[in-house]
Design an enzyme around this catalytic site. Structure first.
Site, short mmCIF file in Angstrom:
data_model
loop_
_atom_site.label_atom_id
_atom_site.label_comp_id
_atom_site.label_asym_id
_atom_site.label_seq_id
_atom_site.Cartn_x
_atom_site.Cartn_y
_atom_site.Cartn_z
N ILE A 182 -6.87 -4.71 -1.96
CA ILE A 182 -6.24 -3.46 -2.36
C ILE A 182 -6.59 -2.37 -1.35
CG2 ILE A 182 -8.17 -2.91 -3.91
CD1 ILE A 182 -6.12 -1.53 -5.78
N CYS A 183 -5.65 -1.43 -1.16
CA CYS A 183 -5.89 -0.25 -0.33
C CYS A 183 -6.24 -0.65 1.11
CB CYS A 183 -6.96 0.61 -0.97
SG CYS A 183 -7.22 2.23 -0.22
N GLY A 184 -7.32 -0.09 1.65
CA GLY A 184 -7.68 -0.32 3.04
C GLY A 184 -7.92 -1.78 3.38
#
Length: 205
Positions: A110-112
């Site tokens: 998730i995300c970065g």
């Protein structure tokens, strides 16, 4: 304990990557409900030295990344962190994700962490998502045509999501491991994403 029983127990272990600047809000729904469903959550750090999240949560990892093996895990969860975008400190976690996928063990990012997987070349040939397409494009990866503008994507053994979608991310994780299925999974999502009171009754029926 027989060898088969030992392997079954190990496969009930989910590994959560932890590192400095990790985004604590992104994986809580997934790990909490997996734990409630009988999974053992173990944390994996660069070493076993304590790390600190963005929110100041201090975590002492259960094991070091070098000691993590795909065959001992049901899933590797990679949360976002500032460090994914400030250098190569977390590149070994993306390399470990490759080892997991090569072994047929699921990975959820998730995300970065999605940018880390993009740099590792793991998103070049499969549907995926992230914060926005331009974020991943900045990594120089070759998978732009496979980007899906949605809350979360599951493609085989890989789950991806953007930073504003911890509930959708958890939905995909819980579904992948069978913690909830069908109508129960839908009710879980409607309860925590939409605050649907009817979903509470469905989830607990």
């Amino acid at each position: 304990m027989s060898g088969s029983e030992s392997r079954t127990n190990l496969r009930k272990t989910v590994h959560l990557a932890v590192y400095d600047t990790l985004a604590d809000w992104e994986t809580g729904h997934a790990t909490a409900w997996l734990a409630r469903s009988g999974y053992d959550i173990r944390t994996v750090g660069p070493t076993t030295e304590p790390v600190s999240s963005i929110g100041g949560l201090r975590v002492t990892p259960d094991l070091a990344l070098a000691d993590l093996r795909p065959e001992d895990s049901a899933l590797l969860i990679l949360p976002g962190a500032d460090l994914w975008d400030t250098g190569d400190d977390l590149a070994p976690f993306a390399a470990k994700a490759r080892a997991f996928l090569d072994a047929g063990t699921p990975v959820a990012a998730i995300c970065g962490a999605t940018a880390g997987l993009a740099r590792e070349g793991l998103l070049d040939d499969r549907p995926h998502t992230s914060a926005v397409s331009s974020y991943l494009a900045a990594t120089g990866y070759k998978g732009g045509e496979h980007y899906v503008d949605t809350d979360a994507v599951t493609d085989g053994d890989l789950i991806t999501a953007g930073p504003t979608e911890p509930v959708a991310f958890a939905r995909e994780v819980l579904g992948k491991l069978g913690a909830f299925e069908g109508a129960k999974l839908d009710a879980w999502y409607r309860l925590f994403h939409d605050s649907d009171p009817a979903a509470f009754e469905e989830l607990n029926s």
